[in-house]
Design a protein around this motif. Structure first.
Motif, short mmCIF file in Angstrom:
data_model
loop_
_atom_site.label_atom_id
_atom_site.label_comp_id
_atom_site.label_asym_id
_atom_site.label_seq_id
_atom_site.Cartn_x
_atom_site.Cartn_y
_atom_site.Cartn_z
N GLU A 152 35.09 21.04 9.05
CA GLU A 152 35.37 20.15 7.93
C GLU A 152 36.86 19.87 7.77
OE1 GLU A 152 34.81 21.06 3.42
OE2 GLU A 152 32.87 20.38 4.21
N ALA A 153 37.69 20.92 7.79
CA ALA A 153 39.12 20.75 7.53
C ALA A 153 39.79 19.88 8.58
CB ALA A 153 39.81 22.11 7.46
N ILE A 154 39.50 20.12 9.86
CA ILE A 154 40.10 19.33 10.93
C ILE A 154 39.60 17.89 10.88
CG2 ILE A 154 40.18 19.05 13.45
CD1 ILE A 154 40.29 22.08 13.67
N THR A 155 38.32 17.70 10.57
CA THR A 155 37.77 16.35 10.47
C THR A 155 38.42 15.57 9.34
OG1 THR A 155 35.65 17.04 11.41
CG2 THR A 155 35.67 15.00 10.12
N ILE A 156 38.61 16.19 8.19
CA ILE A 156 39.27 15.52 7.07
C ILE A 156 40.70 15.13 7.44
CG2 ILE A 156 40.16 15.87 4.72
CD1 ILE A 156 37.65 17.65 4.24
N ASP A 157 41.41 16.05 8.09
CA ASP A 157 42.79 15.77 8.49
C ASP A 157 42.83 14.62 9.49
OD1 ASP A 157 45.67 16.61 8.47
OD2 ASP A 157 45.27 16.93 10.60
N TRP A 158 41.94 14.63 10.46
CA TRP A 158 41.89 13.54 11.44
C TRP A 158 41.55 12.22 10.74
CZ3 TRP A 158 37.98 10.11 12.52
CH2 TRP A 158 38.24 9.23 13.58
N ALA A 159 40.54 12.22 9.89
CA ALA A 159 40.09 10.98 9.25
C ALA A 159 41.20 10.36 8.41
CB ALA A 159 38.86 11.25 8.39
N CYS A 160 41.95 11.17 7.69
CA CYS A 160 43.02 10.64 6.85
C CYS A 160 44.18 10.12 7.69
CB CYS A 160 43.49 11.71 5.87
SG CYS A 160 42.26 12.14 4.61
N ASN A 161 44.60 10.91 8.67
CA ASN A 161 45.68 10.45 9.54
C ASN A 161 45.31 9.17 10.27
OD1 ASN A 161 48.08 12.25 9.59
ND2 ASN A 161 46.59 13.84 10.06
N ALA A 162 44.12 9.14 10.84
CA ALA A 162 43.69 7.99 11.64
C ALA A 162 43.53 6.75 10.77
CB ALA A 162 42.39 8.31 12.37
N ALA A 163 43.05 6.91 9.54
CA ALA A 163 42.90 5.77 8.64
C ALA A 163 44.25 5.21 8.22
CB ALA A 163 42.10 6.19 7.41
N LEU A 164 45.17 6.08 7.82
CA LEU A 164 46.48 5.61 7.37
C LEU A 164 47.24 4.92 8.50
CD1 LEU A 164 48.51 5.40 5.08
CD2 LEU A 164 49.38 7.66 5.73
N ASP A 165 47.12 5.46 9.71
CA ASP A 165 47.81 4.83 10.84
C ASP A 165 47.28 3.43 11.13
OD1 ASP A 165 49.46 7.00 11.19
OD2 ASP A 165 48.24 7.92 12.76
N ARG A 166 46.02 3.18 10.82
CA ARG A 166 45.44 1.86 11.09
C ARG A 166 45.62 0.89 9.93
NH1 ARG A 166 43.33 5.59 14.16
NH2 ARG A 166 42.63 5.01 16.28
N LEU A 167 45.81 1.42 8.74
CA LEU A 167 46.01 0.56 7.58
C LEU A 167 47.49 0.25 7.34
CD1 LEU A 167 43.46 2.22 5.15
CD2 LEU A 167 43.27 -0.06 6.17
N GLY A 168 48.36 1.17 7.72
CA GLY A 168 49.79 0.99 7.47
C GLY A 168 50.21 1.54 6.12
N PHE A 169 49.50 1.14 5.08
CA PHE A 169 49.73 1.66 3.73
C PHE A 169 48.39 1.63 3.01
CE2 PHE A 169 50.89 -2.82 4.08
CZ PHE A 169 50.01 -3.42 3.19
N ALA A 170 48.18 2.57 2.11
CA ALA A 170 46.87 2.67 1.46
C ALA A 170 46.93 3.65 0.31
CB ALA A 170 45.82 3.13 2.47
N THR A 171 46.03 3.48 -0.64
CA THR A 171 45.78 4.50 -1.64
C THR A 171 44.88 5.57 -1.03
OG1 THR A 171 43.78 3.42 -2.47
CG2 THR A 171 45.89 2.74 -3.44
N SER A 172 44.73 6.69 -1.72
CA SER A 172 43.83 7.73 -1.20
C SER A 172 42.40 7.22 -1.14
CB SER A 172 43.92 8.99 -2.06
OG SER A 172 43.46 8.75 -3.38
N GLY A 173 42.01 6.37 -2.09
CA GLY A 173 40.66 5.81 -2.06
C GLY A 173 40.43 4.92 -0.86
N GLU A 174 41.45 4.13 -0.50
CA GLU A 174 41.33 3.27 0.67
C GLU A 174 41.30 4.09 1.96
OE1 GLU A 174 43.55 -0.71 -1.12
OE2 GLU A 174 44.73 0.87 -0.17
N ILE A 175 42.03 5.20 1.97
CA ILE A 175 41.99 6.08 3.14
C ILE A 175 40.58 6.65 3.31
CG2 ILE A 175 42.79 8.33 3.98
CD1 ILE A 175 45.56 7.57 2.83
N ALA A 176 39.97 7.09 2.22
CA ALA A 176 38.60 7.64 2.30
C ALA A 176 37.61 6.57 2.73
CB ALA A 176 38.20 8.23 0.96
N ALA A 177 37.80 5.34 2.24
CA ALA A 177 36.83 4.28 2.51
C ALA A 177 36.94 3.72 3.92
CB ALA A 177 37.03 3.15 1.50
N PHE A 178 38.05 3.94 4.61
CA PHE A 178 38.24 3.31 5.91
C PHE A 178 37.12 3.68 6.88
CE2 PHE A 178 39.85 3.09 10.25
CZ PHE A 178 40.36 1.80 10.29
#
Length: 401
Positions: A206-232
């Protein structure tokens, strides 16, 4: 402390750069090059509507106009470098990310088992092992190959017989995978047979998956709120993304920035350090028009599209006349880094023609000779892509501008 501000023009340009929409739509679009593009996007939504071309094909074509549908099929059905599963909707996803979907499999297994019992009835619970055994013994199958003795509905999209529901449940929980589609219907097989090199990899946890999901989402969005990071990816919970952002901010892995919207208001977001400088170094978009899929990943968050581009957009499929403002299925139209309108077009494949029924420019957009020529050039390219090379304009198709 005053936060750095990214002005709206720079924010649009950077956001579109992350979505591969700021550079010219040229270059190779098959094999490793196409896979690299999909990695950059993260996923490509799959949709059945085929008014002009299916959404996943239009998404890729709008970025690489040498793309052809068979190029995706090779990666998905032969090379198995992509797999099909769920983000916010059904999507094709790089197989390199498969291990992170194990968190979704485990979370969805219990959740949808209860949810679908209310939706489709609980009869599918008793069919799960039977359907799994059928696939194991007989190989890949579709919904028409199981539950032959079960009562069928009238063909509604969500009217599933129990064995079809069991197939979908086994796919959503990771025990089955889609090996190919037949007339766009899903054909399933055991995941270990479809993705043998990825199925047996350990669950990263779980911990590694959450870290990957957040990093990978932010890198693809450029900028985002935490909600947008979760929704990506729609892979983790909003609270998990919120906690990740707080921890990343404390250790200096991300910064807070203010993003200027199309209306001039500022919105606080998270970004990597140096985002404002990165945006300043990006080139201007080429002076051309692109026709996008309504399911384009840059636009799937309708509220963000309105904030960033001032573009209020929805697909008015289920809005009856006379309340429908636009066409049944309209395509966003982009020029440089702006959304300038929406177009109602359809491929008349029996006639080999692309029919343009209406174009609605956004307020303030004037359709002068140069812009009209760019729009017609893009329509011609779209017609070539879809083998609808004739171009027909309905009377009164230009609705202003």
């Amino acid at each position: 402390m005053t936060l750095p501000v990214l002005d709206n023009t720079s924010a649009r340009r950077l956001f579109l750069h992350r979505h591969a929409l700021i550079e010219p739509p040229s270059g190779p679009a098959k094999g490793a090059d196409l896979l690299s593009l999909i990695h950059r996007l993260g996923f490509v939504q799959v949709d059945s509507i085929n008014t002009v071309e299916r959404a996943h094909h239009m998404i890729l074509w709008s970025r690489r106009q040498s793309y052809r549908p068979g190029n995706l099929a090779t990666l998905l059905e032969k090379d198995r470098s992509l797999f099909e599963h769920w983000t916010h909707d059904a999507s094709v996803i790089p197989s390199a990310f498969f291990c992170y979907w194990k968190l979704r499999f485990s979370r969805d297994a219990a959740r949808i088992r209860a949810r679908w019992a209310d939706w489709h009835g609980s009869e599918f619970h008793g069919k799960i092992e039977e359907v799994l055994a059928h696939v194991r013994e007989n190989g890949h199958c579709g919904s028409g190959d199981v539950g032959e003795d079960e009562k069928r509905g009238k063909g509604g999209w969500w009217e599933w017989h129990p064995s079809k529901t069991a197939l979908e449940y086994l796919w959503r929980s990771g025990q089955l995978s889609i090996c190919h589609r037949r007339n766009f219907a899903k054909i399933y097989d055991l995941t270990e047979r479809v993705l043998p090199h990825h199925h047996g990899l350990p669950d990263p946890g779980e911990a590694i998956t959450i870290d990957w999901a957040c990093n990978a989402a932010l890198d693809r969005l450029g900028f985002a709120t935490s909600g947008e990071i979760a929704a990506f990816w729609d892979l983790i919970k909003p609270d998990e993304a919120k906690d990740w952002c707080a921890a990343a901010l404390r250790r200096g892995a991300i910064d807070e920035v203010q993003i200027e919207g199309a209306d001039g208001t500022l919105r606080r977001c998270f970004a990597r350090p140096g985002l404002v400088a990165e945006a300043a170094g990006l080139p201007e978009a080429p002076n051309r028009i692109r026709i996008l899929s309504p399911f384009d990943p840059a636009l799937r968050d309708r509220k963000r599209a309105e904030r960033l581009f001032g573009f209020f957009y929805r697909i008015e499929v289920f809005v009856p006349e006379p309340k429908r403002q636009f066409g049944y299925y309209v395509f966003p139209v982009m020029e440089r880094d702006r959304l300038i309108g929406r177009i109602d077009a359809k491929c008349l494949r029996s006639d080999g023609a692309l029919s343009v029924r209406a174009f609605w420019p956004e307020p303030g957009i004037r359709m002068g000779a140069g812009r009209m020529a760019r729009l017609e050039a893009e329509l011609a390219r779209l017609g070539q892509f879809t083998d609808c090379r004739g171009l027909r304009f309905a009377d009164g198709w230009l609705r202003g501008g």
